[in-house]
Design an enzyme around this catalytic site. Structure first.
Site, mmCIF file in Angstrom:
data_model
loop_
_atom_site.group_PDB
_atom_site.id
_atom_site.type_symbol
_atom_site.label_atom_id
_atom_site.label_comp_id
_atom_site.label_asym_id
_atom_site.label_seq_id
_atom_site.Cartn_x
_atom_site.Cartn_y
_atom_site.Cartn_z
ATOM 1 N N GLU A 52 -55.566 46.851 -96.652
ATOM 2 C CA GLU A 52 -56.485 47.521 -97.562
ATOM 3 C C GLU A 52 -57.831 46.804 -97.668
ATOM 4 O OE1 GLU A 52 -52.317 48.643 -98.585
ATOM 5 O OE2 GLU A 52 -53.344 46.714 -98.314
ATOM 6 N N ARG A 86 -55.478 45.847 -104.259
ATOM 7 C CA ARG A 86 -55.440 44.705 -103.347
ATOM 8 C C ARG A 86 -56.813 44.452 -102.722
ATOM 9 N NH1 ARG A 86 -49.958 45.188 -99.839
ATOM 10 N NH2 ARG A 86 -50.389 42.980 -99.678
ATOM 11 N N LYS A 112 -35.113 52.120 -87.095
ATOM 12 C CA LYS A 112 -35.248 52.716 -88.418
ATOM 13 C C LYS A 112 -34.449 54.019 -88.469
ATOM 14 C CE LYS A 112 -38.800 53.260 -91.962
ATOM 15 N NZ LYS A 112 -40.244 53.174 -92.266
#
Length: 620
Positions: free
Chosen positions: A364, A392, A279
């Site tokens: 979540e 969610r 990354k």
């Protein structure tokens, strides 16, 4: 420049393979320069440059389909599909989205913005392809961070049974937004570090062949390998499911990636290609601070330092400070986040109280039910999640928290319009879906001091309660109005006549501007800080109706099922006939753009509200 030769889809196939490294470098420089001006997701895109190039070389777009998980790493994909000029207005109102959008290009095969969805969507595209007798390739790209989300495993469970080609590319950079946590991360890390096994395997075979026992020993070793590999070879978990595992593969070697993608296209089942990337690759500040450059504000290219220095605390900062202070006084307070300790402001809490901090990954649903278990066990859990992501976990809030009526505190960050991330990230539905649930209480602060008071109040609350607060700089006006909080009770800021402005949370600041404008025109108006969206302050509503000719409700939420509709219903049920004007976001998704522009576009800015009030206000 090589990049100038790419004007439309598939132009990359005209580039000489020996020039791929140079093209990758040009793409990185282009992204760094553009995102330093517009802001955007930099680190994830820098890490996926070669992978994206390889897919565009090995596939034939738009016939073949790429489904991006979340989609914030699709900038190179946009570049390679002829959208280079769109980067001048990236994430600006009316400009190019920072996420895949089907309406933007026929090469964007699925709109994404939330995590762990790409395998499910790709599986749907595969089944649709087969039913229609087509032969195109479908590739779902998913990050290792997204594999902490349960939906990915539901999809893998179904994909494993397929007897048709489907390619999943696992882009493994050991990061989601923050550093990955949990067993999946540990498993993938073991694969990353198992390259030594793969390297020595061929060396052992070569050495044995050179002995007098020759190929006979090698054949015996190969037989034994089938048992041994269950213990040491990477990817056997996927293989045991029935998914062909290829990798790990260097995610920055274009030619190697092209070869493995072409190999995967020949298989008649589900294939997972495990790609290792870095990354932020190619830009030192992003390599060193990947979380900071996940969603970057405009920055100085030379230093990586944001151009606009933060001068005032934002709401997340206030929440962060209050949580640390509360934890010092309340040993039963614990904090939970879903892969966002930095974004939700819990990084300081984690450092101070690591044993009371839980990062569950991008999960979540699990976070909420886990919190319910903690509450039943005698603790006071604070679940800090962005509004857009909390939706969610609606089922878990309804069944596991509110049905049992346990004291879970929801700290809902980024509630309301968030701006440049667009439709998938606007936090404009939480008032509607939370207020539909029995036992839920919902608060929203008018300024930074009230947020602090509400979090403190919520920690001592005996049943489920939510505090929603917006993104950005915390409002520091109306400091003199700081009455004690009491359940379901509002706060009269100005008590006058004619028009009652009943505002919730962030809209109190806007209501203050409207009130000032009305006063300049000689129109008396009261300003009420509702504080609670649920339960409603019925006593205040009765007084507002009896002493004013117009009640104006103001909220930063969609109108359907929102704060204003609940007030209108209350008046109707009570048989109270008063003129009510609901100011809220229309029943529609809100695109990306500057928040001030969006306020005006959806009609919740002070000027538009004032205009609408004048249209319906008729003094006696």
């Amino acid at each position: 420049m090589l990049l100038e030769q790419i004007q439309q889809t598939n132009d990359i196939k005209k580039i000489n393979p020996k020039d791929y490294p140079l093209l990758a470098e040009e793409i990185r420089q282009f992204l760094i320069e553009k995102i330093s001006v517009t802001g955007g997701h930099l680190g994830s895109n820098l890490g996926a440059v070669e992978l994206t190039m390889a897919m565009h070389i090995a596939l034939n777009l738009p016939e073949d389909k790429i489904v991006w998980d979340v989609g914030h790493q699709s900038y190179t994909h946009k570049l390679l599909t002829g959208r280079r000029e769109g980067f001048d207005h990236l994430r600006k109102y009316g400009g190019m989205s920072g996420f895949p959008k089907r309406k933007e290009s026929d090469c964007d095969s699925f709109d994404t913005g939330h995590s762990s969805t790409s395998i499910s969507a790709g599986l749907g595209l595969v089944r649709a392809r087969d039913i229609q007798g087509k032969t195109n390739t479908v590739v779902s790209v998913i990050g290792d961070g997204a594999l902490t989300g349960g939906m990915a495993y539901e999809a893998l469970n179904n994909a494993a049974r397929m007897e048709t080609n489907f390619i999943i590319i696992l882009n493994d950079n050991n990061m989601s937004i923050s550093e990955n946590v949990g067993g999946v991360s540990k498993y993938l890390n073991n694969i990353r570090t198992s390259n030594a096994y793969l390297d020595i395997k061929d060396n052992i075979y070569d050495a044995l062949r050179n002995t007098r026992y020759g190929d006979g020993v090698v054949t015996g070793v190969r037989r034994a390998k089938n048992s041994l590999k269950q213990l040491v070879i990477p990817g056997m978990w996927f293989e045991d499911m029935g998914i062909t595992y290829l990798g790990p593969v260097d995610g920055h070697d274009v030619n190697g990636l092209v070869r493995v993608i072409r190999e995967a296209k020949r298989r008649k089942n589900c294939v997972l290609i495990h790609v290792l990337t870095q990354k932020g690759k190619g830009y030192a500040p992003a390599e060193k601070h990947p979380a900071r450059f996940h969603g970057a504000e405009p920055f100085d290219v030379a230093t990586g330092v944001p151009v606009k220095k933060k001068t005032k605390a934002n709401y997340t900062d206030i929440f962060s400070t209050v949580m640390v202070k509360l934890a010092a006084r309340h040993p039963d307070v614990v904090a939970i986040t879903a892969a966002m300790p930095d974004g939700t402001g819990l990084k300081r809490f984690r450092k101070a109280y690591p044993e009371r901090f839980f990062d569950v990954g991008i999960a979540e649903e699990h976070a909420v039910t886990f919190a319910a278990g903690l509450a039943v066990g005698g603790l006071h859990p604070v679940v800090a999640i962005y509004s857009s992501f909390l939706q969610r976990a609606y089922d878990q809030i309804l069944h596991d928290v509110c049905l049992q009526n346990v004291p879970v505190i929801f700290a809902i960050d980024r509630a309301g319009l968030v701006g440049s991330d667009g439709e998938t990230h606007q936090g404009i539905f939480d008032l509607s879906f939370l207020s539909s649930i029995p036992n839920m209480h919902i608060m929203a602060p008018k300024n930074k001091w009230e947020l602090s008071d509400m979090i403190k109040y919520a920690v001592d609350f005996p049943t489920p309660i939510a505090v929603r607060y917006p993104r950005g700089e915390a409002y520091d006006g109306l400091k003199e109005y700081r009455q004690p909080i009491s359940v379901g009770k509002s706060e009269w800021i100005y008590r006058e006549s004619e028009i009652a402005l009943v505002a919730l949370g962030s809209m109190v600041k806007t209501a203050e501007k409207v009130h000032a404008a009305l006063r300049e025109e000689g129109i008396p108006a009261s300003l009420i800080n509702s504080r609670f969206a649920k339960p409603l302050d019925t006593q205040m509503l009765m007084e507002a109706a009896s002493k004013h000719t117009l009640v104006v409700t103001m909220e930063e939420n969609v109108i359907n099922g929102g704060f204003g509709e609940h007030i209108t219903r209350f008046y109707n049920e009570q048989g109270i006939y008063v003129n009510v004007l609901n100011i809220a976001i229309p029943d529609e998704y809100v695109e990306h753009g500057n928040v001030d522009i969006l306020y005006h576009e959806v009609g919740i800015d002070a000027d538009t509200i004032l205009k609408r009030i004048k249209e319906v206000y008729h003094p006696l």
